[in-house]
Design a protein around this motif. Structure first.
Motif, PDB file in Angstrom:
ATOM      1  N   PHE A   6     -23.841   1.345  11.322  1.00  0.00           N
ATOM      2  CA  PHE A   6     -24.214   1.820   9.843  1.00  0.00           C
ATOM      3  C   PHE A   6     -25.887   1.760   9.839  1.00  0.00           C
ATOM      4  O   PHE A   6     -26.541   2.658   8.906  1.00  0.00           O
ATOM      5  CB  PHE A   6     -24.073   0.219   9.130  1.00  0.00           C
ATOM      6  N   GLY A   7     -26.831   1.033  10.510  1.00  0.00           N
ATOM      7  CA  GLY A   7     -28.223   0.988  10.249  1.00  0.00           C
ATOM      8  C   GLY A   7     -28.658   2.320  10.958  1.00  0.00           C
ATOM      9  O   GLY A   7     -29.639   3.006  10.327  1.00  0.00           O
ATOM     10  N   GLU A  10     -27.714   5.169   8.208  1.00  0.00           N
ATOM     11  CA  GLU A  10     -28.629   4.943   7.095  1.00  0.00           C
ATOM     12  C   GLU A  10     -30.099   5.319   7.135  1.00  0.00           C
ATOM     13  O   GLU A  10     -30.601   6.052   6.260  1.00  0.00           O
ATOM     14  CB  GLU A  10     -28.721   3.526   6.476  1.00  0.00           C
ATOM     15  N   GLY A  14     -31.407   8.401   5.130  1.00  0.00           N
ATOM     16  CA  GLY A  14     -32.558   8.194   4.306  1.00  0.00           C
ATOM     17  C   GLY A  14     -33.628   8.981   4.695  1.00  0.00           C
ATOM     18  O   GLY A  14     -34.573   9.272   3.951  1.00  0.00           O
ATOM     19  N   SER A  34     -32.742   7.707  -1.190  1.00  0.00           N
ATOM     20  CA  SER A  34     -33.328   7.818   0.290  1.00  0.00           C
ATOM     21  C   SER A  34     -34.076   6.629   0.871  1.00  0.00           C
ATOM     22  O   SER A  34     -33.812   6.256   1.766  1.00  0.00           O
ATOM     23  CB  SER A  34     -33.820   9.093   0.664  1.00  0.00           C
ATOM     24  N   LEU A  37     -31.853   3.876   1.101  1.00  0.00           N
ATOM     25  CA  LEU A  37     -31.090   3.689   2.343  1.00  0.00           C
ATOM     26  C   LEU A  37     -31.838   3.462   3.623  1.00  0.00           C
ATOM     27  O   LEU A  37     -31.499   2.819   4.488  1.00  0.00           O
ATOM     28  CB  LEU A  37     -30.695   5.165   2.610  1.00  0.00           C
ATOM     29  N   MET A  40     -32.480  -0.351   3.718  1.00  0.00           N
ATOM     30  CA  MET A  40     -31.093  -0.820   4.118  1.00  0.00           C
ATOM     31  C   MET A  40     -30.902  -0.690   5.636  1.00  0.00           C
ATOM     32  O   MET A  40     -30.302  -1.517   6.097  1.00  0.00           O
ATOM     33  CB  MET A  40     -29.865  -0.091   3.218  1.00  0.00           C
ATOM     34  N   GLY A  41     -31.156   0.432   6.067  1.00  0.00           N
ATOM     35  CA  GLY A  41     -30.843   0.726   7.596  1.00  0.00           C
ATOM     36  C   GLY A  41     -31.608  -0.214   8.345  1.00  0.00           C
ATOM     37  O   GLY A  41     -31.325  -0.523   9.228  1.00  0.00           O
ATOM     38  N   ASN A  44     -30.121  -3.633   8.408  1.00  0.00           N
ATOM     39  CA  ASN A  44     -28.805  -3.595   9.395  1.00  0.00           C
ATOM     40  C   ASN A  44     -29.501  -3.667  10.898  1.00  0.00           C
ATOM     41  O   ASN A  44     -28.444  -4.128  11.382  1.00  0.00           O
ATOM     42  CB  ASN A  44     -27.815  -2.306   9.021  1.00  0.00           C
ATOM     43  N   LEU A  62     -31.962   1.446  -4.219  1.00  0.00           N
ATOM     44  CA  LEU A  62     -31.081   2.326  -4.405  1.00  0.00           C
ATOM     45  C   LEU A  62     -30.241   2.380  -5.887  1.00  0.00           C
ATOM     46  O   LEU A  62     -30.140   3.680  -6.319  1.00  0.00           O
ATOM     47  CB  LEU A  62     -29.746   2.092  -3.156  1.00  0.00           C
TER      48      LEU A  62
END
Length: 83
Positions: A6-7, A10, A14, A34, A37, A40-41, A44, A62
């Motif tokens: 997921f990271g 993202e 992004g 972006s 994202l 968040m990446g 993660n 976001l």
């Protein structure tokens, strides 16, 4: 392992969105989304208490970008004539 993928996804999405925003291929709202994202990446990919902070901060950015997008759509909508 699932958070790692997921990271990475993202981060890739992004960064691609930020580059498109810098090249003026998308509007400013998409660049803000972006950026969220990307944050968040990064969250993660981290471990411990920093994960929660970065994921929450990225989610806040976001949501701010989504609010900007909704505001832009509302401004573009034609007003009804009440005559």
């Amino acid at each position: 392992m699932n958070g790692l993928w997921f990271g990475i996804v993202e981060l890739v999405v992004g960064v691609a969105g930020i580059v498109m925003g810098m090249l003026r291929l998308t509007n400013r709202n998409s660049a803000v989304i972006s950026l969220g994202l990307v944050i968040m990446g990064v969250g993660n990919l981290l471990h411990g208490h920093l994960t929660t902070f970065f994921v929450d901060a990225g989610g806040l950015v976001l949501l701010f970008g989504l609010g900007m997008t909704l505001s832009a759509f509302r401004r573009k909508k034609p007003k009804k004539d009440r005559s």
